[in-house]
Design an enzyme around this catalytic site. Structure first.
Site, PDB file in Angstrom:
ATOM      1  N   SER A 117       1.052  -1.123  -0.084  1.00 35.71           N
ATOM      2  CA  SER A 117      -0.217  -0.092   0.055  1.00 35.71           C
ATOM      3  C   SER A 117       0.950   1.122  -0.113  1.00 35.71           C
ATOM      4  CB  SER A 117      -0.946  -0.111   1.246  1.00 35.71           C
ATOM      5  OG  SER A 117      -1.841   0.935   1.164  1.00 35.71           O
TER       6      SER A 117
ATOM      7  N   HIS B 103      -8.141  -4.920  -0.693  1.00 37.00           N
ATOM      8  CA  HIS B 103      -6.868  -4.286  -0.463  1.00 37.00           C
ATOM      9  C   HIS B 103      -5.922  -5.482   0.362  1.00 37.00           C
ATOM     10  CE1 HIS B 103      -4.066  -0.996  -0.351  1.00 37.00           C
ATOM     11  NE2 HIS B 103      -4.361  -1.103   0.998  1.00 37.00           N
TER      12      HIS B 103
END
Length: 678
Positions: free
Chosen positions: A530, A645
């Protein structure tokens, strides 16, 4: 050769489910699987990692709701998982009896959807109804359905919300606050709710009155009901950007009263208190303090604060949790935690009680409390080589061991040490080293994040233990600026145009590892996800000579278009605004995608992402892989079709992804090891 300019030649890869893009993904996945997911060694590693994730003797962490302890559980036979509950009496047993509330595997099979559990809001104080959130294959967007905890079934005519990044919570048995996608104008530019509605049972969502409406450029808006007996009240929060917000008390007549704290402070009401953590100096107190005010007195203009915690250059507040009569503080001193108990007295002072003993270089986390009812708390303690122990206690009393996780990997000959590197501007940067006791250059994996005031604290990583440490590798965690290890100032030191400081810190740790003889550049790998994926992109394009291989998971890499992709607009406060001419200068300089060049002495790179990631767009990894291939740079790409995610929506996917990563790293960083051969 095409150059990456504002006319990006790979924009077509941002079409998440477009046929050409998915066909490209399928070809890249096939190449990566053929390169890495072959042979008995890969299959054995994947199986060992899956065994860790599915182990039946893991600690089933719980949340107390009334008389029951609730838990969500996945294993080899319950791939998507079950939501279940038990009593404390049962939980104390080695094999508790669980009451199954919802079988997500059965629901997915019945409805033909790849449902992934995304949490529950349970109605207080009766605990007889819940609002369940379910994600399609792991994305942030969810559907919401009301669930009967007595009949253990969905409420046929209950509250239901279609798929969106919804915020919802109970007001009473027949009313909720909800923010969701109700059509044009209801979402912010970041894709989160812009409005807060008060929705009554039996009425249409579109007819629910709007009690608050933010601006399109805000990150989100939300409302919640404080159900604390004797202190019932409603609040609305307007989130201006990732680091600033406004808190409002919502009156019975619909009027809003702004609570007068700085917009960069974290503030909330608890019983008769207003609790504030300022992120910058305020009322003569430094950033990162914890302050308590009388709630009504503060509203009347009194700014007399009780100071519950004051940071120093080595100590920061990590967390705090209320019990019925006490406040439990978790603090970090050089990224090692300590627990303290504070007790308010009738005269407004606070007494500091004895602190819980936490082993050095370890982490302690308060997992749950029930502040309306009791002084009970659940405390989890673990370390890099120390499996978790879950304690139950009551503030002022002793601790009871409830659960202990078994060892998952062989720690023979391993040790944990903390060192400090010196960054380019002279800042001391702490980092943890977990590896062989005997000092020798060997395969080393350096992990970092460095953003959003998120701290990387000690933890027992069984997957890393089996996949890396048992094979003779060394694992390192860098506590670089941008994180929260030393509070708000540590975070702010790497905001916006100063982001390069986080990159410099990570590079300094890499250099220090080599200087200490722990590894060499050829044997040093790096991994981050991320925002940490942005960090990895910076290492590839700024410090390629320091690393033998790099892995970026669900990475953020195009810093000139991130604000136009999914939730990206919500991160402008962290990085800057690409549409602002001043910010665009440093963002282009930071952007790994735009720094790629054919002459780059690039280490091998593995880019991992997910089609269902609706937070960091998979286009970041896709476009970077395509650009690297065009330039002839060494890159492999893998995109899981589900998982959001997190990159994986079940344990099988997670084990496979981890096996790909560690096979890639070991092959490049330990080429002399027979198991590293393709």
């Amino acid at each position: 050769m095409r150059r990456v300019t504002h006319q990006d030649p790979y924009l077509w890869l941002e079409d998440v489910e477009g046929e050409p893009a998915l066909a490209w993904v399928a070809r890249r996945n096939a190449e990566t699987e053929a390169a890495l997911a072959v042979g008995d060694d890969f299959a054995a590693l994947r199986t060992r990692l899956r065994d860790v994730l599915d182990a039946s003797d893991r600690i089933p962490y719980t949340t107390r709701r009334g008389a029951h302890l609730y838990n969500f559980w996945r294993d080899a036979t319950r791939v998507r998982g079950v939501w279940r509950r038990t009593t404390l009496e049962q939980y104390r047993k080695d094999a508790p009896e669980w009451e199954i509330l919802l079988d997500v595997d059965a629901l997915a099979a019945a409805e033909g959807e790849k449902w992934v559990w995304a949490g529950a809001h349970v109605l207080r104080p009766g605990h007889d109804r819940a609002l369940l959130s379910l994600s399609r294959d792991g994305g942030d967007a969810v559907v919401v359905r009301e669930f009967d905890l007595v009949g253990m079934e969905f409420v046929e005519d209950g509250f239901r919300v279609a798929e969106a990044k919804t915020r919802i919570g109970w007001i009473d048995a027949d009313t909720v606050f909800v923010g969701t996608d109700t059509g044009p104008g209801s979402l912010t530019d970041s894709g989160y709710p812009r409005t807060v509605r008060r929705w009554r049972r039996g009425t249409a969502l579109d007819d629910a009155p709007v009690v608050f409406e933010g601006e399109p450029g805000d990150v989100s808006a939300g409302g919640w009901h404080d159900s604390t007996p004797g202190f019932e009240r409603d609040f609305v929060v307007r989130t201006l950007d990732f680091h600033r917000s406004e808190l409002h008390l919502l009156g019975a007549d619909g009027t809003l009263e702004r609570i007068g704290v700085p917009d960069d402070a974290v503030a909330y009401a608890y019983r008769g208190y207003l609790v504030v953590t300022p992120k910058s100096a305020w009322l003569g107190r430094p950033a990162g303090s914890l302050l308590a005010f009388g709630f009504d007195a503060f509203r009347a203009g009194d700014r007399t604060a009780q100071v519950l915690f004051t940071p120093d250059e080595r100590t920061a507040l990590a967390d705090h949790s209320w019990t019925r009569h006490h406040l439990i503080l978790t603090t970090m001193r050089d990224v090692s935690t300590r627990i303290e108990v504070l007790t308010p007295a009738p005269d407004g002072t606070w007494a500091v009680g004895p602190s819980a003993e936490v082993p050095a270089l370890s982490d302690a986390t308060v997992m749950d409390t029930d502040p309306d009812v009791s002084d009970e708390f659940f405390l989890d303690v673990s370390g890099f080589l120390q499996p978790s122990t879950l304690y139950r206690g009551e503030t002022g009393g002793g601790l009871e061991i409830l659960k202990q996780a078994p060892a998952r990997f062989d720690t023979t000959g391993l040790r944990v040490a903390q060192h400090f590197a010196v960054s380019e501007d002279g800042t001391r940067v702490p980092y943890y080293v977990i590896g062989p006791e005997a000092a020798r250059p060997g395969p080393t994996l350096l992990y970092g994040y460095g953003g959003f005031e998120i701290s990387l604290t000690p933890y027992y990583g069984a997957v890393t233990g089996r996949a890396w440490l048992e094979r003779g590798g060394t694992y390192v965690i860098a506590n670089i600026r941008g994180g929260g290890e030393y509070g708000p100032t540590w975070h702010r030191a790497a905001l916006g145009a100063d982001r390069h400081r986080a990159f410099e810190d990570f590079a300094a740790v890499a250099g220090d590892l080599v200087a200490r003889g722990i590894t060499t550049p050829a044997m040093l790998g790096a991994e981050g996800g991320s925002n940490g994926g942005l960090l990895m992109g910076a290492m590839v394009t700024r410090y390629p000579e320091l690393f033998g291989a790099v892995v970026a998971d669900v990475p953020l890499l195009d810093m000139l278009r991130f604000h136009k992709l999914l939730a990206g607009a919500s991160w402008i406060a962290e990085y800057g605004d690409p549409d602002d001419a001043t910010d665009a200068v440093h963002l282009r300089e930071l952007s790994p995608y735009h720094r790629l060049a054919a002459e780059l002495p690039c280490p091998p790179v593995l880019l991992m992402t997910s089609t269902r990631d609706d937070r960091v767009h998979p286009g970041h990894a896709r476009k970077t892989a395509a650009r690297m291939r065009e330039l002839g740079l060494p890159v492999l790409f893998h995109e899981n079709t589900g998982g959001g995610h997190s990159g994986a929506s079940d344990n099988a996917q997670a084990a496979h992804n981890s096996a790909l990563v560690h096979t890639f790293l070991w092959r490049h960083l330990a080429p002399g090891d027979p198991s590293a051969a393709p």
